[in-house]
Write a protein that holds these residues in place. Structure first.
Motif, PDB file in Angstrom:
ATOM      1  N   ARG A 167     -54.513  22.443   2.449  1.00  0.00           N
ATOM      2  CA  ARG A 167     -54.725  22.552   1.012  1.00  0.00           C
ATOM      3  C   ARG A 167     -53.464  22.970   0.264  1.00  0.00           C
ATOM      4  NH1 ARG A 167     -56.358  26.239  -2.990  1.00  0.00           N
ATOM      5  NH2 ARG A 167     -57.871  25.378  -4.482  1.00  0.00           N
ATOM      6  N   ARG A 168     -52.795  23.994   0.750  1.00  0.00           N
ATOM      7  CA  ARG A 168     -51.628  24.523   0.035  1.00  0.00           C
ATOM      8  C   ARG A 168     -50.522  23.488  -0.052  1.00  0.00           C
ATOM      9  NH1 ARG A 168     -48.362  30.179   1.340  1.00  0.00           N
ATOM     10  NH2 ARG A 168     -46.777  29.938  -0.295  1.00  0.00           N
ATOM     11  N   GLU A 169     -50.185  22.847   1.071  1.00  0.00           N
ATOM     12  CA  GLU A 169     -49.113  21.860   1.056  1.00  0.00           C
ATOM     13  C   GLU A 169     -49.480  20.656   0.198  1.00  0.00           C
ATOM     14  OE1 GLU A 169     -47.418  20.545   4.678  1.00  0.00           O
ATOM     15  OE2 GLU A 169     -47.161  22.562   5.502  1.00  0.00           O
ATOM     16  N   ARG A 170     -50.739  20.241   0.277  1.00  0.00           N
ATOM     17  CA  ARG A 170     -51.164  19.091  -0.518  1.00  0.00           C
ATOM     18  C   ARG A 170     -51.027  19.381  -2.006  1.00  0.00           C
ATOM     19  NH1 ARG A 170     -54.423  15.250   2.263  1.00  0.00           N
ATOM     20  NH2 ARG A 170     -54.475  14.093   0.300  1.00  0.00           N
ATOM     21  N   ILE A 171     -51.467  20.562  -2.419  1.00  0.00           N
ATOM     22  CA  ILE A 171     -51.404  20.906  -3.836  1.00  0.00           C
ATOM     23  C   ILE A 171     -49.955  21.023  -4.292  1.00  0.00           C
ATOM     24  CG2 ILE A 171     -51.885  22.753  -5.490  1.00  0.00           C
ATOM     25  CD1 ILE A 171     -54.583  23.117  -4.042  1.00  0.00           C
ATOM     26  N   GLU A 172     -49.096  21.608  -3.458  1.00  0.00           N
ATOM     27  CA  GLU A 172     -47.675  21.702  -3.825  1.00  0.00           C
ATOM     28  C   GLU A 172     -47.081  20.302  -3.996  1.00  0.00           C
ATOM     29  OE1 GLU A 172     -45.975  24.302  -4.693  1.00  0.00           O
ATOM     30  OE2 GLU A 172     -47.632  25.687  -4.278  1.00  0.00           O
ATOM     31  N   ALA A 173     -47.442  19.376  -3.119  1.00  0.00           N
ATOM     32  CA  ALA A 173     -46.932  18.006  -3.232  1.00  0.00           C
ATOM     33  C   ALA A 173     -47.466  17.334  -4.492  1.00  0.00           C
ATOM     34  CB  ALA A 173     -47.337  17.204  -1.994  1.00  0.00           C
ATOM     35  N   ILE A 175     -48.266  18.854  -7.286  1.00  0.00           N
ATOM     36  CA  ILE A 175     -47.548  19.449  -8.415  1.00  0.00           C
ATOM     37  C   ILE A 175     -46.152  18.823  -8.539  1.00  0.00           C
ATOM     38  CG2 ILE A 175     -46.507  21.571  -9.305  1.00  0.00           C
ATOM     39  CD1 ILE A 175     -48.845  23.092  -7.963  1.00  0.00           C
ATOM     40  N   ALA A 176     -45.487  18.640  -7.403  1.00  0.00           N
ATOM     41  CA  ALA A 176     -44.147  18.033  -7.435  1.00  0.00           C
ATOM     42  C   ALA A 176     -44.208  16.624  -8.017  1.00  0.00           C
ATOM     43  CB  ALA A 176     -43.562  18.005  -6.021  1.00  0.00           C
ATOM     44  N   GLU A 177     -45.236  15.879  -7.649  1.00  0.00           N
ATOM     45  CA  GLU A 177     -45.383  14.529  -8.204  1.00  0.00           C
ATOM     46  C   GLU A 177     -45.652  14.597  -9.703  1.00  0.00           C
ATOM     47  OE1 GLU A 177     -47.615  10.482  -6.922  1.00  0.00           O
ATOM     48  OE2 GLU A 177     -48.904  12.246  -7.082  1.00  0.00           O
ATOM     49  N   PRO A 187     -41.188  20.724 -21.875  1.00  0.00           N
ATOM     50  CA  PRO A 187     -41.315  21.780 -20.859  1.00  0.00           C
ATOM     51  C   PRO A 187     -42.470  21.487 -19.906  1.00  0.00           C
ATOM     52  CG  PRO A 187     -41.100  22.721 -23.072  1.00  0.00           C
ATOM     53  CD  PRO A 187     -41.302  21.252 -23.259  1.00  0.00           C
ATOM     54  N   PHE A 188     -42.249  21.777 -18.631  1.00  0.00           N
ATOM     55  CA  PHE A 188     -43.277  21.561 -17.621  1.00  0.00           C
ATOM     56  C   PHE A 188     -43.966  22.885 -17.328  1.00  0.00           C
ATOM     57  CE2 PHE A 188     -44.638  21.261 -13.117  1.00  0.00           C
ATOM     58  CZ  PHE A 188     -45.509  20.181 -13.238  1.00  0.00           C
ATOM     59  N   ASP A 189     -45.276  22.939 -17.535  1.00  0.00           N
ATOM     60  CA  ASP A 189     -46.066  24.148 -17.315  1.00  0.00           C
ATOM     61  C   ASP A 189     -46.591  24.122 -15.885  1.00  0.00           C
ATOM     62  OD1 ASP A 189     -47.927  26.201 -17.244  1.00  0.00           O
ATOM     63  OD2 ASP A 189     -48.639  25.847 -19.290  1.00  0.00           O
ATOM     64  N   GLU A 190     -45.899  24.806 -14.990  1.00  0.00           N
ATOM     65  CA  GLU A 190     -46.279  24.756 -13.577  1.00  0.00           C
ATOM     66  C   GLU A 190     -47.622  25.425 -13.324  1.00  0.00           C
ATOM     67  OE1 GLU A 190     -44.495  25.808  -9.151  1.00  0.00           O
ATOM     68  OE2 GLU A 190     -43.147  25.451 -10.841  1.00  0.00           O
ATOM     69  N   ASP A 191     -47.926  26.498 -14.053  1.00  0.00           N
ATOM     70  CA  ASP A 191     -49.215  27.161 -13.867  1.00  0.00           C
ATOM     71  C   ASP A 191     -50.365  26.234 -14.241  1.00  0.00           C
ATOM     72  OD1 ASP A 191     -47.993  29.476 -12.980  1.00  0.00           O
ATOM     73  OD2 ASP A 191     -47.972  30.423 -14.964  1.00  0.00           O
ATOM     74  N   ALA A 192     -50.212  25.535 -15.356  1.00  0.00           N
ATOM     75  CA  ALA A 192     -51.252  24.586 -15.771  1.00  0.00           C
ATOM     76  C   ALA A 192     -51.351  23.433 -14.778  1.00  0.00           C
ATOM     77  CB  ALA A 192     -50.952  24.059 -17.166  1.00  0.00           C
ATOM     78  N   LEU A 196     -54.697  22.330 -12.584  1.00  0.00           N
ATOM     79  CA  LEU A 196     -55.214  20.970 -12.598  1.00  0.00           C
ATOM     80  C   LEU A 196     -55.300  20.401 -11.190  1.00  0.00           C
ATOM     81  CD1 LEU A 196     -56.070  18.321 -13.962  1.00  0.00           C
ATOM     82  CD2 LEU A 196     -53.630  17.784 -14.241  1.00  0.00           C
ATOM     83  N   GLN A 197     -54.233  20.545 -10.411  1.00  0.00           N
ATOM     84  CA  GLN A 197     -54.219  19.941  -9.083  1.00  0.00           C
ATOM     85  C   GLN A 197     -55.163  20.664  -8.122  1.00  0.00           C
ATOM     86  OE1 GLN A 197     -53.114  17.128  -8.883  1.00  0.00           O
ATOM     87  NE2 GLN A 197     -51.731  17.029 -10.641  1.00  0.00           N
TER      88      GLN A 197
END
Length: 293
Positions: A167-173, A175-177, A187-192, A196-197
């Motif tokens: 789960r963690r790696e998938r969500i990080e990937a 977010i990167a996409e 601006p990119f809102d990483e928390d948002a 979402l992801q």
């Protein structure tokens, strides 16, 4: 598959209906809640749904139950039927714009207006443009404009790296996409993006099933041939961001080929739908979908 497509609606049943069609491999919730709320508050009955093999819609074993993009297009009509709509305003994003263009050509009586955002012209093979870019091959004369270097570099990296696990790696990937698709201007809102992801991950019946959309495209590439866009009769609004990374310049080609279509460029917009542009997009779509046309 009509009863296996998840959908939801907002707004009053008597209001002008909008069906939101998201892109390939994407859940309907990628139409942001705030944006959907603006459309509903503006007097629209808004319907969003999950494509087959995404989110809460049914997933299949593709070898046992193969399908094509023509079937994915027909799902739009099934959603409309389920909600009792003989016709609707189609608002489409990315590959959802191809589906909207297909319906506008094949079933014009079901399309009140057409809005395509960050999409490519029907009949072109934008996937081939991407593949040539990923492989470093030159584009033939007359090809669609290719993605930005940042976009190409990101997907080259994905091709060379092992797939994320857990789960963690998938969500990080994911977010990167989303960061790459977002573009470089706003601006990119990483928390948002993380919220979402996480939601996308947690509500999916089978997150890997989205790759069936690629199989559907390869099994029977049944998009309409080039030259059909002049047949579109629905009033059409084409929207593209000034920082579109995936399909830069494609919007102008769509607008040129559809009679009477209007091109709207949104400053700073990439290939996502961030809060910065919700008001501008909603205002334009509300104006475009106001009855009568």
């Amino acid at each position: 598959m009509q009863n296996d497509i998840w959908s939801e609606e907002f707004g009053a049943a008597a209001d002008e209906p909008i069906v939101l069609i998201m892109g390939s491999m994407s859940q309907g919730i990628l139409w942001p809640d705030e944006f959907v709320g603006r459309l509903a508050a503006g007097g629209r009955r808004v319907i969003r749904y999950d494509h087959r093999d995404t989110g809460r819609s049914r997933t299949v074993d593709f070898e046992q139950e193969p399908y094509t993009w023509n079937d994915i297009k027909d799902d739009v009509l099934r959603v409309m039927d389920r909600h009792g709509l003989e016709s609707a305003h189609l608002v489409c994003h990315s590959a959802g714009g191809l589906l909207g263009q297909m319906i506008a050509v094949e079933r014009p009586e079901r399309v009140r207006t057409l809005t395509v955002i960050g999409s490519s012209p029907l009949g072109e093979r934008e996937g081939m443009v991407l593949m040539r870019a990923l492989m470093g091959r030159p584009q033939p004369e007359g090809s669609l404009p290719e993605p930005t270097p940042e976009f190409v570099a990101h997907y080259r990296g994905l091709m060379a790296a092992p797939p994320p696990a857990g789960r963690r790696e998938r969500i990080e990937a994911m977010i990167a996409e989303q960061r790459v698709l977002h573009g470089t201007a706003l601006p990119f809102d990483e928390d948002a993006a993380r919220r979402l992801q996480e939601r996308v991950y947690d509500r999916a019946r089978d997150l890997d099933a989205v790759t069936n959309h690629r199989l559907a495209a390869m099994a029977a590439p049944d998009f309409e041939p080039m030259g059909v866009l002049p047949q579109v009769k629905a009033p059409t609004l084409v929207i593209e961001g000034t920082h579109e990374p995936a399909k830069p310049g494609h919007g102008a080609i769509i607008a040129e080929r559809i009679p009477g279509a209007r091109l709207m460029m949104v400053e700073g917009l990439g290939h996502t739908l961030p809060p910065d542009v919700h008001e501008e997009l909603a205002r334009a779509i509300l104006t475009h979908t106001a009855a009568p046309h």
